[in-house]
Enzyme design. Structure first.
Site, PDB file in Angstrom:
ATOM      1  N   CYS A  68       5.413   1.888   7.742  1.00  9.34           N
ATOM      2  CA  CYS A  68       4.755   1.150   8.474  1.00  9.34           C
ATOM      3  C   CYS A  68       4.723   1.421   9.962  1.00  9.34           C
ATOM      4  CB  CYS A  68       5.163   0.003   8.350  1.00  9.34           C
ATOM      5  SG  CYS A  68       6.521  -0.899   9.021  1.00  9.34           S
ATOM      6  N   ARG A 121       8.880  -0.743  -7.714  1.00  2.00           N
ATOM      7  CA  ARG A 121       8.603   0.868  -7.969  1.00  2.00           C
ATOM      8  C   ARG A 121      10.140   1.308  -7.861  1.00  2.00           C
ATOM      9  NH1 ARG A 121       3.360   1.777  -3.963  1.00  2.00           N
ATOM     10  NH2 ARG A 121       1.844   0.647  -5.378  1.00  2.00           N
ATOM     11  N   GLU A 165      -5.327   2.311   6.977  1.00  2.00           N
ATOM     12  CA  GLU A 165      -3.827   2.818   6.684  1.00  2.00           C
ATOM     13  C   GLU A 165      -4.177   3.630   5.522  1.00  2.00           C
ATOM     14  OE1 GLU A 165       0.699   1.368   7.179  1.00  2.00           O
ATOM     15  OE2 GLU A 165      -0.954   0.176   5.580  1.00  2.00           O
ATOM     16  N   PHE A 199       8.305  -1.092  -1.313  1.00  2.00           N
ATOM     17  CA  PHE A 199       8.777   0.145  -1.992  1.00  2.00           C
ATOM     18  C   PHE A 199       9.250   0.877  -0.855  1.00  2.00           C
ATOM     19  CE2 PHE A 199       4.511   1.720  -1.150  1.00  2.00           C
ATOM     20  CZ  PHE A 199       4.877   3.100  -0.791  1.00  2.00           C
TER      21      PHE A 199
END
Length: 498
Positions: free
Chosen positions: A281, A177, A383, A149
């Site tokens: 990320c 999403r 994370e 997403f």
């Protein structure tokens, strides 16, 4: 209410499974659309369309495939702003950040425009008496991409552009999403001249993913998402004899040396740690100042910057970041912050209770900053994927190298220093896949490969750059001889080129 279906055989197709997911407006928390969740038969229909389209597309010469890429670039540029607004409305990232999302995807399309050169093989004349050797690259067939997403334009383009340019047919399973931009990308590719069926989009959940993973007609799978799902997809896909590349989670560190330009370092941490609400990320989620004096100076400068972050709706072009994509993710981030406090980390900036006037039901959270975080804490090990920065104080340079090197994730890392010897030593020794020197988010340009190490990456080949061409093609090597006469007698020894 608007319904989003699938894109199969060159046109939009309504969902037939009877299952739908909600697509939210993250600014208000309201449901903005319903997206169809594909069942097995719908995915199989997309695979069949791709399989039927593949032979003709594979036989199309690379120059003509490149022309489709060039035309696609022209078309997407003509509605760049509209696409960015659409992306913002479903994801929540600001309009300028959404334009950056699209741009980084287009750079891979630009790279794929060079496919006539990129697919060239090798040739050795006279490898033996009257014998020539050459290699050729050929597409795999039907391949698929499962994308996250947080980059609804960039990652789908990173996956589909090289694959299609190589002559494959592609099935995209984007995040449910924020599915509208991937659907529009498919429409624009067809408008650019891509034959119907070469690019199909199926929206869905695990049922769609499992069908792609187990169907023998799908030859390769690319994935970006969490490490737990990456491991599942890698194990399942390879067990079904597919070529698989998966990219998972991250815990990106930024080391700040005593000689660093502290103002530059703080600017870098603010942008890389809090941009896009930390939903990247490659976001820097751990700052590692070396030495007490460096750490104290960094915190002195960092705290007021975090406190003054401008948070607004995705329509506010002056906002530093907007809302998180869903209430579910917002609650997850808040849970991590609660855990960090319980574990004993020092929460020096607490944005958990942030509310934006007029958008009280939106998925907003203020910037959060932890100090004195320890490696054994959950907020360091896992994370968080939100606007939360943890400061881990390193007593010396060796500890600063060990921290990212020993972490289970190995996606990106950065070091800020004025010393070339230190930077060179760090880039050589640190056990992380992508390294920045005075550069907080070291995402390579499209003609280099992107990929992390350890639990951040599964598979032998990375995304975009030369690795993408290797991943989406198979090499065939030909040994050819054209004898002028006939030599009688069989040879029973292994052929040599003597």
């Amino acid at each position: 209410m608007r319904e989003i279906g699938h894109f199969i055989g060159g046109k939009e197709a309504k969902g037939t499974s009877g299952r739908f997911g909600d697509v939210f407006n993250p600014n208000t928390g309201e449901v903005a659309a319903k997206v169809a969740l594909a069942g097995k038969s719908e995915v199989e229909k997309a695979i069949a369309n791709a399989q039927a389209a593949f032979p003709g597309w594979a036989a199309t010469n690379p120059q003509r495939r490149a022309r489709v890429m060039f035309k696609f670039l022209e078309l997407i540029q003509s509605e760049y702003d509209d696409l960015a607004r659409l992306l913002s409305s479903e994801h929540g990232k600001t309009f300028p950040d959404s334009k950056g999302d699209i741009q980084r995807g287009l750079e891979v399309v630009e790279f794929a425009c060079g496919i006539p050169h990129l697919m060239k093989g090798e040739f050795s004349e006279g490898a033996g008496p009257g014998i020539d050797l050459y290699s050729i690259r050929q597409p795999l067939g039907v391949v698929a991409g499962i994308t996250p997403f947080n980059f609804p334009a960039m990652i789908p383009l990173w996956k589909c552009a090289p694959a299609i340019a190589c002559g494959n047919a592609f099935i995209l399973k984007p995040s449910e999403r924020d599915p509208s931009v991937p659907m529009r990308i498919a429409e624009l590719f067809v408008k650019a001249g891509l034959p119907e069926g070469v690019l199909n989009v199926v929206n869905g959940d695990k049922a769609a993913v499992d069908t792609l993973l187990t169907d023998a007609r799908v030859k390769a799978i690319g994935f970006v998402g969490s490490s737990s799902i990456a491991e599942y997809i890698y194990a399942t896909g390879t067990a079904h004899r597919k070529r698989v590349q998966c990219f998972g989670g991250a815990k990106n560190h930024m080391v700040v040396m005593p000689d660093a330009d502290m103002d530059q370092a703080v600017d870098a941490l603010i942008g890389a740690g809090y941009g896009s609400a930390g939903e990247r990320c490659m976001a820097v989620s751990v700052a590692v100042p070396v030495g007490k004096k460096t750490a104290d100076t960094l915190m002195q400068k960092l705290i007021p910057r975090v406190e003054s972050l401008k948070i607004g709706p995705s329509t506010d072009q002056q906002a530093d970041y907007g809302p998180m994509v869903t209430r579910e993710l917002l609650d997850k981030v808040r849970g991590y912050i609660d855990t960090g406090v319980k574990e004993g980390a020092k929460l020096v900036v607490d944005g958990r209770d942030f509310k934006l006037q007029g958008y009280e039901n939106g998925n907003f959270i203020g910037g959060c900053l932890f100090d004195e975080v320890k490696p054994e804490m959950k907020i360091y090990r896992e994370e968080i994927f939100g606007p939360v920065l943890s400061v881990v104080r390193a007593k010396d340079y060796e500890e600063a190298v060990r921290l990212p090197s020993e972490h289970e994730y190995g996606n990106g890392v950065a070091i800020f220093t004025r010393d070339g010897d230190t930077a060179r030593d760090f880039t050589s020794r640190v056990q992380v896949g992508m390294v920045g020197v005075n550069f907080a988010i070291p995402v390579p340009l499209a003609y280099h490969s992107f990929g992390g190490w350890k639990r951040s990456g599964f598979g032998d080949l990375n995304q975009h750059g030369p690795d993408s061409i290797r991943f989406y093609t198979k090499t065939k090597t030909v040994t050819a001889r054209w004898p002028s006469g006939t030599k009688e007698g069989a040879e029973f020894v292994i052929p040599t080129m003597r």
